[in-house]
Design a protein around this motif. Structure first.
Motif, PDB file in Angstrom:
ATOM      1  N   GLU A  67      -8.086  -0.959   0.700  1.00  0.00           N
ATOM      2  CA  GLU A  67      -8.146  -1.478  -0.675  1.00  0.00           C
ATOM      3  C   GLU A  67      -8.358  -2.988  -0.660  1.00  0.00           C
ATOM      4  O   GLU A  67      -9.202  -3.523  -1.375  1.00  0.00           O
ATOM      5  CB  GLU A  67      -6.838  -1.164  -1.420  1.00  0.00           C
ATOM      6  CG  GLU A  67      -6.711   0.273  -1.891  1.00  0.00           C
ATOM      7  CD  GLU A  67      -5.523   0.460  -2.834  1.00  0.00           C
ATOM      8  OE1 GLU A  67      -4.643  -0.432  -2.874  1.00  0.00           O
ATOM      9  OE2 GLU A  67      -5.478   1.490  -3.526  1.00  0.00           O
ATOM     10  N   ASP A 123      -1.703  -5.546  -0.834  1.00  0.00           N
ATOM     11  CA  ASP A 123      -2.964  -4.968  -1.284  1.00  0.00           C
ATOM     12  C   ASP A 123      -3.301  -5.515  -2.672  1.00  0.00           C
ATOM     13  O   ASP A 123      -2.556  -6.336  -3.211  1.00  0.00           O
ATOM     14  CB  ASP A 123      -2.884  -3.432  -1.206  1.00  0.00           C
ATOM     15  CG  ASP A 123      -2.223  -2.782  -2.414  1.00  0.00           C
ATOM     16  OD1 ASP A 123      -1.766  -3.492  -3.328  1.00  0.00           O
ATOM     17  OD2 ASP A 123      -2.157  -1.543  -2.437  1.00  0.00           O
ATOM     18  N   HIS A 169      -2.963  -4.528  -5.522  1.00  0.00           N
ATOM     19  CA  HIS A 169      -2.019  -4.220  -6.596  1.00  0.00           C
ATOM     20  C   HIS A 169      -0.636  -4.777  -6.313  1.00  0.00           C
ATOM     21  O   HIS A 169       0.317  -4.496  -7.026  1.00  0.00           O
ATOM     22  CB  HIS A 169      -1.939  -2.705  -6.789  1.00  0.00           C
ATOM     23  CG  HIS A 169      -3.277  -2.056  -6.838  1.00  0.00           C
ATOM     24  ND1 HIS A 169      -3.798  -1.365  -5.774  1.00  0.00           N
ATOM     25  CD2 HIS A 169      -4.222  -2.027  -7.811  1.00  0.00           C
ATOM     26  CE1 HIS A 169      -5.015  -0.936  -6.087  1.00  0.00           C
ATOM     27  NE2 HIS A 169      -5.304  -1.316  -7.302  1.00  0.00           N
ATOM     28  N   ASP A 201       1.107  -4.124  -3.651  1.00  0.00           N
ATOM     29  CA  ASP A 201       1.885  -3.241  -2.783  1.00  0.00           C
ATOM     30  C   ASP A 201       1.829  -3.773  -1.361  1.00  0.00           C
ATOM     31  O   ASP A 201       0.781  -4.248  -0.919  1.00  0.00           O
ATOM     32  CB  ASP A 201       1.324  -1.813  -2.826  1.00  0.00           C
ATOM     33  CG  ASP A 201       1.691  -1.101  -4.113  1.00  0.00           C
ATOM     34  OD1 ASP A 201       2.896  -1.037  -4.431  1.00  0.00           O
ATOM     35  OD2 ASP A 201       0.779  -0.605  -4.799  1.00  0.00           O
ATOM     36  N   ASP A 239      -0.938   1.391  -9.145  1.00  0.00           N
ATOM     37  CA  ASP A 239      -2.390   1.535  -8.987  1.00  0.00           C
ATOM     38  C   ASP A 239      -2.900   2.919  -9.342  1.00  0.00           C
ATOM     39  O   ASP A 239      -4.043   3.242  -9.077  1.00  0.00           O
ATOM     40  CB  ASP A 239      -2.798   1.160  -7.567  1.00  0.00           C
ATOM     41  CG  ASP A 239      -2.284   2.161  -6.542  1.00  0.00           C
ATOM     42  OD1 ASP A 239      -1.599   3.122  -6.936  1.00  0.00           O
ATOM     43  OD2 ASP A 239      -2.562   1.965  -5.353  1.00  0.00           O
TER      44      ASP A 239
HETATM   45 MN   LIG Z   1      -2.870  -0.076  -3.981  1.00  0.00          MN
END
Ligand SMILES: [Mn+2]
Ligand SMILES: [Mn+2]
Ligand SMILES: [Mn+2]
Ligand SMILES: [Mn+2]
Lengths: 238, 238
Positions: B93, B136, B138, B140, B173
């Motif tokens: 990602e 990542d 988002h 995370d 996400d």
């Molecule tokens: Mn993600």
DNA sequence: ATACAATTTTAGGTATGACTAATTCTCGAA
DNA sequence: TTCGAGAATTAGTCATACCTAAAATTGTAT
């Protein structure tokens, strides 16, 4: 769920895509694509090939023509799908080499898996980042989105006479060991080779790698190598 | 072919990897990971989940503990495999976003497929190109190779009172539409939010996006959004 | 023209991983 | 303590894509 209809660029399974891709690659080099030829290249048994080609011939519209005991031929639909998979494969190979520093002997195995899962968007972004490349790391042409393919040399190094000077334009990508060996010798795309000697009876071909300017190396290549290296006659000493 | 033995980082199927990944993700947010919870998140029927978790519990060494009607728990082996898949997913990602210009609403779907097919080498090269990222797109955390995971905020925007100033550190996400909507509002990672008003009875939360310096926008967010946005209290007006 | 060897196809079976329908279990409410 | 709703499991199917072994076909050599 009866998944027996297929439109161009429809969802196919990984196995189906690999069959179509392999059939197109084999059509270019063999007059007839037989069950056993496919079985060898796909590393499955002939009985499995028969089952799969019957399914692909039954799909609507059909991906290929099939007559029992007569081998197969791709239909335009099957050919288009095959070209899409090959475009994925070669674009990915080129991306791995250019953007991620892969050596040319590792890209094929990785692309073999990735080719089936990338989206249209990822395909497009990869192509854009690379500037719409026309060749992959082995000199194989990358089909364009509309399906056109640049022609490449079919002249193997095996066919070259002593004294001639050629440039490497394509190398078969199916043997990682050979690719690594050639890289070690300095034999890569666009490398210039001067053929020094050809031993008779399928003996080794001795050649000089690189121009006289740089440190030129001499090496002897067996048939297994020269059959897999394709060249063009060198125009202009660059 | 009886494929019932599994060592850590062994070849698992795509389905098995998705189960283990999802179980680990659910363990973090639910005290018990039940069959129906898994079925919902994996978009399969409960009967299918029962079959798969029984297989994963029977594998040697077992990937998870399972007692009929009692839900599942990952074993250390299962947890390690799950972390590897999650590392793949989040690294991919981040790579798609950073290196290929993907928007944060498109990366999850693409990573969902790629996570199962990339080699250890590709994983390493992607991580290296990105400079071993920890988060990542988002927010995370990306598990490290040894399996350690950075803690993230579990404070949803829903829990914030009027007048407080927070920074967005993580967004769920799982809903591309919401991600696109939030991007349009200027709500991205590290965005500063000033909570203007909280309507009672689960009414909308009104907040100001961005510092007063820039063109600050006001927007009203419903529960569906505020439950999926995680924040930290803003330290130092950067 | 016939027979044989190689190729190909058919027949039947395995493993994966989904599904539906029927059954069983669990736990809270009466 | 019993009952019933909901959750979970079992039983039985299906599709994909491989496999082995047996049967059929092909084309070549006699
Ligand atoms: Mn993600
Ligand atoms: Mn492939
Ligand atoms: Mn290639
Ligand atoms: Mn996945």
């Amino acid at each position: 769920m009866t998944n027996s209809r297929i439109r161009a660029s429809e969802i196919l399974t990984r196995a189906e895509e690999d069959y179509l891709k392999t059939i197109l690659e084999l059509e270019e080099e063999h007059e007839s694509v037989t069950t056993s030829l496919l079985a060898t290249h796909l590393r499955v048994k002939p009985a499995s090939v028969t089952g799969m080609i019957q399914k692909l011939a039954r799909s609507r519209p059909p991906c290929l023509h099939y007559e029992s005991h007569r081998g197969v031929t791709l239909t335009p639909v099957g050919r288009q799908i095959a070209l899409e998979v090959i475009r994925h494969h070669r674009l990915i190979e080129q991306y791995l080499a250019q953007a991620l520093g892969y050596d040319w002997d590792k890209v094929d195995a990785e692309a073999e898996k990735l080719e089936h899962v990338i989206s249209e968007e990822l395909e497009d972004r990869i192509a854009a980042v690379l500037g719409d490349p026309i060749f992959d790391p082995h000199g194989d042409p990358i089909p364009s989105k509309d399906g056109s393919v640049t022609a490449t040399s079919r002249l193997p190094l095996t066919a070259i006479q002593a004294g001639q000077v050629v440039r490497v334009t394509r190398v078969r990508d199916d043997d990682p060991e050979l690719l690594r060996y050639l890289a070690g010798l300095g034999i890569r795309l666009q490398a210039r080779l001067t053929i020094v000697e050809r031993a008779p009876f399928e003996g080794p071909l001795t050649c000089q790698v690189g121009g006289a300017e740089t440190e030129a190396r001499i090496c002897a290549l067996g048939r297994g190598a020269t059959d897999r290296i394709f060249v063009e006659f060198d125009e202009g000493t660059g």
